[in-house]
Design a protein around this motif. Structure first.
Motif, PDB file in Angstrom:
ATOM      1  N   ALA A  48     -10.042   4.139 -12.105  1.00  0.00           N
ATOM      2  CA  ALA A  48      -8.622   4.171 -11.737  1.00  0.00           C
ATOM      3  C   ALA A  48      -7.720   3.832 -12.915  1.00  0.00           C
ATOM      4  CB  ALA A  48      -8.352   3.203 -10.591  1.00  0.00           C
ATOM      5  N   ASP A  49      -6.533   4.454 -12.927  1.00  0.00           N
ATOM      6  CA  ASP A  49      -5.482   4.119 -13.890  1.00  0.00           C
ATOM      7  C   ASP A  49      -4.464   3.176 -13.264  1.00  0.00           C
ATOM      8  OD1 ASP A  49      -6.421   6.239 -15.739  1.00  0.00           O
ATOM      9  OD2 ASP A  49      -5.646   7.578 -14.202  1.00  0.00           O
ATOM     10  N   HIS A  50      -4.269   3.343 -11.955  1.00  0.00           N
ATOM     11  CA  HIS A  50      -3.206   2.650 -11.235  1.00  0.00           C
ATOM     12  C   HIS A  50      -3.794   2.141  -9.925  1.00  0.00           C
ATOM     13  CE1 HIS A  50       1.224   2.069 -10.831  1.00  0.00           C
ATOM     14  NE2 HIS A  50       0.926   2.009  -9.540  1.00  0.00           N
ATOM     15  N   LEU A  51      -3.218   1.083  -9.371  1.00  0.00           N
ATOM     16  CA  LEU A  51      -3.717   0.516  -8.120  1.00  0.00           C
ATOM     17  C   LEU A  51      -2.594   0.336  -7.113  1.00  0.00           C
ATOM     18  CD1 LEU A  51      -6.047  -2.383  -9.359  1.00  0.00           C
ATOM     19  CD2 LEU A  51      -6.741  -0.087  -8.654  1.00  0.00           C
ATOM     20  N   VAL A  52      -2.914   0.627  -5.851  1.00  0.00           N
ATOM     21  CA  VAL A  52      -2.106   0.202  -4.717  1.00  0.00           C
ATOM     22  C   VAL A  52      -2.998  -0.740  -3.924  1.00  0.00           C
ATOM     23  CG1 VAL A  52      -0.978   0.892  -2.569  1.00  0.00           C
ATOM     24  CG2 VAL A  52      -0.722   2.303  -4.629  1.00  0.00           C
ATOM     25  N   VAL A  53      -2.584  -1.996  -3.791  1.00  0.00           N
ATOM     26  CA  VAL A  53      -3.402  -3.020  -3.148  1.00  0.00           C
ATOM     27  C   VAL A  53      -2.666  -3.536  -1.918  1.00  0.00           C
ATOM     28  CG1 VAL A  53      -4.645  -5.201  -3.448  1.00  0.00           C
ATOM     29  CG2 VAL A  53      -4.290  -3.672  -5.410  1.00  0.00           C
ATOM     30  N   ILE A  54      -3.357  -3.568  -0.777  1.00  0.00           N
ATOM     31  CA  ILE A  54      -2.742  -4.057   0.446  1.00  0.00           C
ATOM     32  C   ILE A  54      -3.610  -5.142   1.067  1.00  0.00           C
ATOM     33  CG2 ILE A  54      -1.596  -1.846   0.880  1.00  0.00           C
ATOM     34  CD1 ILE A  54      -3.615  -1.310   3.110  1.00  0.00           C
ATOM     35  N   GLY A  55      -3.000  -5.951   1.917  1.00  0.00           N
ATOM     36  CA  GLY A  55      -3.706  -6.984   2.656  1.00  0.00           C
ATOM     37  C   GLY A  55      -2.996  -7.229   3.968  1.00  0.00           C
ATOM     38  N   ARG A  56      -3.753  -7.253   5.061  1.00  0.00           N
ATOM     39  CA  ARG A  56      -3.186  -7.387   6.402  1.00  0.00           C
ATOM     40  C   ARG A  56      -2.045  -6.389   6.627  1.00  0.00           C
ATOM     41  NH1 ARG A  56      -5.266 -11.847   9.008  1.00  0.00           N
ATOM     42  NH2 ARG A  56      -6.153 -13.461   7.659  1.00  0.00           N
ATOM     43  N   GLY A  57      -2.247  -5.177   6.101  1.00  0.00           N
ATOM     44  CA  GLY A  57      -1.295  -4.098   6.327  1.00  0.00           C
ATOM     45  C   GLY A  57      -0.061  -4.124   5.461  1.00  0.00           C
ATOM     46  N   GLU A  58       0.055  -5.094   4.562  1.00  0.00           N
ATOM     47  CA  GLU A  58       1.252  -5.215   3.734  1.00  0.00           C
ATOM     48  C   GLU A  58       0.910  -5.031   2.258  1.00  0.00           C
ATOM     49  OE1 GLU A  58       3.084  -8.945   4.661  1.00  0.00           O
ATOM     50  OE2 GLU A  58       3.659  -8.315   6.683  1.00  0.00           O
ATOM     51  N   LEU A  59       1.905  -4.570   1.499  1.00  0.00           N
ATOM     52  CA  LEU A  59       1.703  -4.295   0.082  1.00  0.00           C
ATOM     53  C   LEU A  59       1.567  -5.591  -0.706  1.00  0.00           C
ATOM     54  CD1 LEU A  59       1.652  -1.894  -1.966  1.00  0.00           C
ATOM     55  CD2 LEU A  59       4.066  -2.410  -2.398  1.00  0.00           C
ATOM     56  N   ILE A  60       0.526  -5.673  -1.534  1.00  0.00           N
ATOM     57  CA  ILE A  60       0.335  -6.801  -2.436  1.00  0.00           C
ATOM     58  C   ILE A  60       0.684  -6.401  -3.864  1.00  0.00           C
ATOM     59  CG2 ILE A  60      -1.409  -8.308  -3.480  1.00  0.00           C
ATOM     60  CD1 ILE A  60      -2.837  -8.352  -0.793  1.00  0.00           C
ATOM     61  N   ALA A  61       0.308  -5.194  -4.260  1.00  0.00           N
ATOM     62  CA  ALA A  61       0.579  -4.748  -5.630  1.00  0.00           C
ATOM     63  C   ALA A  61       0.627  -3.235  -5.689  1.00  0.00           C
ATOM     64  CB  ALA A  61      -0.493  -5.270  -6.590  1.00  0.00           C
ATOM     65  N   ASP A  62       1.449  -2.729  -6.590  1.00  0.00           N
ATOM     66  CA  ASP A  62       1.557  -1.296  -6.893  1.00  0.00           C
ATOM     67  C   ASP A  62       1.845  -1.226  -8.379  1.00  0.00           C
ATOM     68  OD1 ASP A  62       2.091   1.376  -7.163  1.00  0.00           O
ATOM     69  OD2 ASP A  62       3.773   1.432  -5.752  1.00  0.00           O
ATOM     70  N   GLU A  63       0.770  -1.174  -9.191  1.00  0.00           N
ATOM     71  CA  GLU A  63       0.948  -1.313 -10.634  1.00  0.00           C
ATOM     72  C   GLU A  63      -0.285  -0.797 -11.375  1.00  0.00           C
ATOM     73  OE1 GLU A  63       1.677  -5.470 -10.652  1.00  0.00           O
ATOM     74  OE2 GLU A  63      -0.438  -6.027 -10.721  1.00  0.00           O
ATOM     75  N   PRO A  64      -0.177  -0.614 -12.702  1.00  0.00           N
ATOM     76  CA  PRO A  64      -1.345  -0.188 -13.480  1.00  0.00           C
ATOM     77  C   PRO A  64      -2.513  -1.160 -13.331  1.00  0.00           C
ATOM     78  CG  PRO A  64       0.648   0.032 -14.787  1.00  0.00           C
ATOM     79  CD  PRO A  64       1.036  -0.701 -13.531  1.00  0.00           C
ATOM     80  N   LEU A  65      -3.720  -0.627 -13.431  1.00  0.00           N
ATOM     81  CA  LEU A  65      -4.917  -1.445 -13.251  1.00  0.00           C
ATOM     82  C   LEU A  65      -4.931  -2.624 -14.220  1.00  0.00           C
ATOM     83  CD1 LEU A  65      -8.517  -0.361 -12.609  1.00  0.00           C
ATOM     84  CD2 LEU A  65      -8.074  -1.752 -14.609  1.00  0.00           C
TER      85      LEU A  65
END
Length: 303
Positions: A194-211
């Motif tokens: 991956a170059d970029h990550l979208v990370v979620i937890g309990r249905g909510e956004l935690i991160a949206d940024e480069p790896l």
């Protein structure tokens, strides 16, 4: 491009996905990460129009997927490799999909060759291994030569050669300017792919940024220390505020102090060191730390 705006999915009083806003851009492999139960599969199903959002929107290149009558020309998806008619052959399965989406039947042979299933294309899918079914699922996603591709746990059942092939495939697809969105629980593969990550937890956004930026957010750098007096060194390090774990008879893992400070303390107390090495933060370290409050199911949890 995939754009989610305040995307929400509720089942009764439970929010499986809650106000997700993110963008998956072309030209990158974007990893989609989150603990079990975070809402990843529900989000992917809403992108593909299989689940209706309770509120919010999600579009692919500016339109809802359901508004595209020949969907495989625009989006290719692999959600469940086992969800296929076991009595059909791979060739028959792909041919039906090609005709229903008004795709050239010649594409069937192309994608079967791409995924390495040409020799078994006339065998019934029910006799395929999980790895072969994963390859067929990837072939299905590629069938329409779409600009947007989604994959949910595409590495399940693949051998090491298959994992390397998938890694190269995703990078190539992104290099061609396609949007590649990959959900996986394998941190090592995301770190390599991956170059970029979208990370979620309990249905909510935690991160949206480069790896690299996400990995750098992990603050728990640790130091590996090897000494013939682990008990004595552990005692003085703990008195200095460090957290110490004993891994092997002569090996300690220390957090809360730098390697320089550990060396100084060992020198002051005349403790011999045989190894002193800082372990830099990995994607897995950052993921475990930053999603710790979002884990729904814990091993040994007695709540």
């Amino acid at each position: 491009m995939i754009e989610a705006n305040e995307l929400t999915k509720r089942y009764g009083s439970t929010a499986a996905v809650n106000g997700l806003t993110f963008t998956v851009r072309p030209g990158h492999v974007t990893g989609f990460l989150g603990p079990n139960g975070a809402g990843k599969s529900t989000t992917l199903r809403m992108i593909l129009g299989l689940n209706d959002p309770t509120s919010g929107t999600v579009t692919v290149d500016g339109r809802s997927f359901r508004d595209r009558p020949r969907g495989l020309r625009h989006v290719g998806g692999l959600l469940d490799a086992a969800d296929v008619h076991g009595g059909r052959s791979a060739r028959a399965h792909l041919t039906l999909l090609a005709r229903s989406n008004r795709l050239p039947v010649s594409r069937v042979a192309d994608v079967l060759e791409e995924v390495g299933l040409t020799e078994v294309a006339r065998r019934r899918i029910g006799g395929y291994s999980l790895g072969m079914k994963q390859r067929l699922g990837i072939a299905t996603a590629l069938l329409g030569d779409p600009p947007v591709l989604l994959f949910d746990e595409p590495l399940n059942g693949l051998d090491p050669e298959g994992v390397m092939w998938v890694r190269r495939l995703f990078r190539r697809l992104a290099a061609e300017g396609r949007t590649v969105f990959v959900s996986s629980h394998l941190m090592s593969e995301m770190e390599n792919t991956a170059d970029h990550l979208v990370v979620i937890g309990r249905g909510e956004l935690i991160a949206d940024e480069p790896l690299a930026a996400f990995s750098a957010r992990g603050t728990r750098l640790s130091v590996t220390v090897r000494t013939p007096d682990p008990a004595g060194l552990a005692a003085v390090l703990i008195s200095e505020g460090a957290a110490v774990e004993r891994d092997e008879p002569e090996t300690l893992t220390v957090t809360g102090l730098s390697s320089d400070r550990i060396g100084e303390i060992a020198f002051e107390h005349r403790v011999l060191l045989r190894e002193l090495a800082t372990r830099t933060a990995s994607l897995e370290d950052a993921f475990m730390e930053l999603t710790a409050d979002s884990v729904e199911y814990l091993a040994g949890d007695r709540r």
